[in-house]
Design a protein around this motif. Structure first.
Motif, PDB file in Angstrom:
ATOM      1  N   LEU A   1      14.359  28.724  34.784  1.00  0.00           N
ATOM      2  CA  LEU A   1      14.863  28.349  33.461  1.00  0.00           C
ATOM      3  C   LEU A   1      15.749  29.470  32.937  1.00  0.00           C
ATOM      4  N   ASP A   2      16.968  29.134  32.665  1.00  0.00           N
ATOM      5  CA  ASP A   2      17.924  30.103  32.117  1.00  0.00           C
ATOM      6  C   ASP A   2      17.756  30.139  30.601  1.00  0.00           C
ATOM      7  N   TYR A   3      16.989  31.148  30.140  1.00  0.00           N
ATOM      8  CA  TYR A   3      16.681  31.218  28.703  1.00  0.00           C
ATOM      9  C   TYR A   3      17.911  31.511  27.860  1.00  0.00           C
ATOM     10  N   SER A   4      18.946  32.076  28.492  1.00  0.00           N
ATOM     11  CA  SER A   4      20.158  32.362  27.718  1.00  0.00           C
ATOM     12  C   SER A   4      20.851  31.076  27.284  1.00  0.00           C
ATOM     13  N   GLN A   5      20.561  29.981  27.984  1.00  0.00           N
ATOM     14  CA  GLN A   5      21.178  28.701  27.647  1.00  0.00           C
ATOM     15  C   GLN A   5      20.257  27.822  26.809  1.00  0.00           C
ATOM     16  N   THR A   6      19.098  28.393  26.404  1.00  0.00           N
ATOM     17  CA  THR A   6      18.118  27.605  25.655  1.00  0.00           C
ATOM     18  C   THR A   6      18.224  27.917  24.165  1.00  0.00           C
ATOM     19  N   GLY A   7      18.405  26.900  23.322  1.00  0.00           N
ATOM     20  CA  GLY A   7      18.499  27.088  21.875  1.00  0.00           C
ATOM     21  C   GLY A   7      17.136  27.037  21.198  1.00  0.00           C
ATOM     22  N   CYS A   8      17.117  27.259  19.908  1.00  0.00           N
ATOM     23  CA  CYS A   8      15.869  27.178  19.147  1.00  0.00           C
ATOM     24  C   CYS A   8      15.432  25.720  19.044  1.00  0.00           C
ATOM     25  N   ILE A   9      14.135  25.542  18.801  1.00  0.00           N
ATOM     26  CA  ILE A   9      13.593  24.187  18.741  1.00  0.00           C
ATOM     27  C   ILE A   9      14.231  23.413  17.597  1.00  0.00           C
ATOM     28  N   HIS A  10      14.392  24.058  16.423  1.00  0.00           N
ATOM     29  CA  HIS A  10      14.925  23.317  15.280  1.00  0.00           C
ATOM     30  C   HIS A  10      16.415  23.000  15.464  1.00  0.00           C
ATOM     31  N   TRP A  11      17.124  23.792  16.326  1.00  0.00           N
ATOM     32  CA  TRP A  11      18.513  23.437  16.644  1.00  0.00           C
ATOM     33  C   TRP A  11      18.554  22.141  17.463  1.00  0.00           C
ATOM     34  N   ASP A  12      17.698  22.104  18.498  1.00  0.00           N
ATOM     35  CA  ASP A  12      17.646  20.899  19.332  1.00  0.00           C
ATOM     36  C   ASP A  12      17.195  19.692  18.519  1.00  0.00           C
ATOM     37  N   PHE A  13      16.254  19.917  17.576  1.00  0.00           N
ATOM     38  CA  PHE A  13      15.795  18.810  16.736  1.00  0.00           C
ATOM     39  C   PHE A  13      16.947  18.276  15.871  1.00  0.00           C
ATOM     40  N   THR A  14      17.729  19.171  15.328  1.00  0.00           N
ATOM     41  CA  THR A  14      18.858  18.758  14.488  1.00  0.00           C
ATOM     42  C   THR A  14      19.891  17.990  15.316  1.00  0.00           C
ATOM     43  N   TYR A  15      20.110  18.469  16.557  1.00  0.00           N
ATOM     44  CA  TYR A  15      21.070  17.780  17.426  1.00  0.00           C
ATOM     45  C   TYR A  15      20.600  16.360  17.734  1.00  0.00           C
ATOM     46  N   GLN A  16      19.321  16.195  18.029  1.00  0.00           N
ATOM     47  CA  GLN A  16      18.782  14.869  18.305  1.00  0.00           C
ATOM     48  C   GLN A  16      18.851  13.967  17.078  1.00  0.00           C
TER      49      GLN A  16
END
Length: 537
Positions: free
Chosen positions: A450-465
């Motif tokens: 898992l490339d953590y540098s490409q992983t955003g915060c949970i609330h960012w992903d939630f907002t995107y969804q």
């Protein structure tokens, strides 16, 4: 011959009877007389006594009687087909139907003319695209005999005459008597030593009876592999038989999950030691067990040379009939061999095609295109070498009593995998049966990077969804639900309150004490949006 027929009779109820087919298609702008073909076949039957020899059992005694030449010694049948399926049904019947022949009446050969149209009512002539199928009972012919038959048929169709071989006055019955008078003591001792080393697990494989139904898959070796294979054979003083057998043993070893080290398979020898037998039709071939102890850590080259040495050891004792070999260890049973390895070499197409005159030719049809529905062994691997075109194809024929068609197809692909790896592995154990899609699947299942540098915060992903699916249900609790848009709205309201009213700083711990509810999730996301560190109590 006496022993071979007794052996055939003893296993009658355990294995399918298989006949030997030779299939041609006529290419001609003119008609060819069927009477001309019938007369040619009568000449051949007159020359080769085995094609008119009656075999009669009388109180466990075998009587062989040579019959006078007659047109009644073989059937010439004419059929019309309406489809490829119908054609294959006829070929299957020819391949596996025992009542087509009658050994006691000396009927061991037949001819079947197959026409592609019911509109052809001419029973006297062959025409373009007619199929001519020659069928032999296997007790009367072998691979070398087929070549003799083709050459004789070519000669008699073109010259209306057939040369005979009376210079030594040796008949097939003479050979049968000579074979029984040979001293087999040395060969018996050799094979007794070989069979004593076989694993006892072989006994467990003899209980099931095979119906004889089979399925065949054929594949071509890559051209570069064939070139490398021929170079390796030449430089190592080996033969295609020895190298192919080594590859087949590697395949059997890997198919046993690399657990079975004592392996064995059947091989076939021509068994024509005297030059007088070279032009005589008959059943001379002998099936032999080839036993090998695998060393997983030796190289493929070492395995090839060890097989070569074993072959040199077998050769002086290869004349002992297979049925005599199995008598040395009765526990094995007459059909303990479940696999067979063969090599067929074709020098030139002209060897098998029959040019009768200009524009009229019998063109050989690959029997695997129409036949292959009978399995003589659980697995038969055949290498077809065509030296004119420098190609090698491999056929895998297997019993449908043991494997289904999809399994046989997969086995053939795994065998091709073994051939593809012949010059890329350093030891036998490194051969892999895995197919490309299986390798990819295993790689995907074990890819936990898992490339953590490409992983955003949970609330960012939630907002995107939420922007993608605002009206989809995000939360369900008891009888209530909340959409992504609603959850985002309340979380943003809470985050704004924490920043403006509570002065929450980035990285500051924010504790929450609440029961399981919508508010709990709103609190989690709101704290993250404010930059705080969510800390449940």
């Amino acid at each position: 011959m006496d022993e071979k027929i007794r052996f055939d009779k003893s296993i009658n109820e355990q294995t399918s009877v298989y006949n030997e087919l030779l299939i041609y298609k006529l290419t001609s702008a003119t008609l060819l007389s069927i009477d001309r073909l019938r007369q040619a076949l009568t000449y051949i039957i007159d020359k080769h006594e085995i094609l008119r020899t009656a075999l009669i059992y009388d109180q466990d005694k075998l009587i062989q009687k040579i019959l006078p030449t007659s047109n009644d010694l073989f059937d010439l049948e004419i059929s019309c087909v309406i489809s490829d399926t119908h054609l294959k049904q006829i070929v299957l019947n020819e391949e596996a139907n025992r009542p087509l022949f009658d050994l006691e009446q000396g009927r061991v050969f037949r001819c079947h003319i197959i026409r592609q149209s019911f509109n052809n009512n001419d029973d006297n002539n062959l025409k373009q695209d007619d199929i001519i199928l020659f069928n032999f009972h296997h007790i009367a012919i072998d691979g070398s005999s087929i070549i003799i038959f083709v050459n004789d048929l070519r000669q008699v169709l073109t010259m209306q005459a057939l040369s005979t071989n009376n210079e030594d006055n040796i008949t097939y019955l003479d050979f049968a008597q000579y074979e029984r008078l040979e001293d087999w003591s040395s060969a018996r001792q050799y094979w007794n030593n070989v069979l004593s080393t076989l694993n006892n697990s072989i006994d467990q494989q003899n209980s099931s009876i095979r119906s004889g139904k089979g399925y065949t898959v054929t594949f071509d070796l890559d051209h570069d592999l064939v070139i490398n294979l021929n170079r390796f054979i030449s430089q190592s003083n080996l033969t295609l038989f020895q190298v192919g057998l080594a590859a087949f043993f590697a395949f059997l070893f890997k198919m046993s999950n690399s657990q079975q080290l004592d392996l064995y398979t059947g091989i076939v020898v021509a068994n024509r030691p005297q030059y007088q037998l070279q032009n005589m039709m008959g059943f001379f071939v002998n099936t032999l067990p080839f036993c090998l102890k695998i060393d997983p850590y030796e190289s493929f080259t070492q395995l090839c040379h060890r097989i070569q040495q074993l072959w040199f050891d077998i050769l002086p004792h290869s004349y002992l009939p297979y049925q005599e070999i199995v008598k040395l260890n009765p526990k094995l049973g007459t059909s303990f061999l479940r696999t067979l390895f063969l090599v067929e070499t074709i020098m030139d197409n002209s060897e098998q095609n029959i040019e009768i005159d200009k524009g009229t030719t019998f063109n050989l049809i690959d029997r695997n295109l129409l036949a292959g529905n009978v399995a003589k062994f659980d697995i038969t691997c055949t290498l077809h070498e065509h030296r004119q075109y420098e190609t090698i194809s491999v056929s895998v024929n297997a019993s449908l009593d043991v494997y289904d068609e999809s399994t046989i197809s997969i086995m053939a692909m795994r065998l091709k995998n073994i051939f593809d790896q012949l010059f890329s592995v350093s030891s036998i154990y490194q051969f892999s049966l895995l197919l490309p899609h299986e390798v990819e699947l295993i790689r995907d299942l074990n890819d936990n990077f898992l490339d953590y540098s490409q992983t955003g915060c949970i609330h960012w992903d939630f907002t995107y969804q939420t922007h993608l699916h605002p009206q989809k249900v995000a939360l369900v609790l008891e009888n209530g639900s909340m959409t992504y848009a609603e959850l985002l709205y309340y979380a943003q309201q809470l985050a704004s309150y924490l920043i403006t009213t509570c002065a929450v700083q980035s990285g500051q711990m924010v504790c929450q004490l609440i029961e399981r509810s919508f508010e709990m999730v709103i609190g989690m996301i709101g704290i993250w949006m404010s930059g705080g560190v969510y800390t449940p109590l």
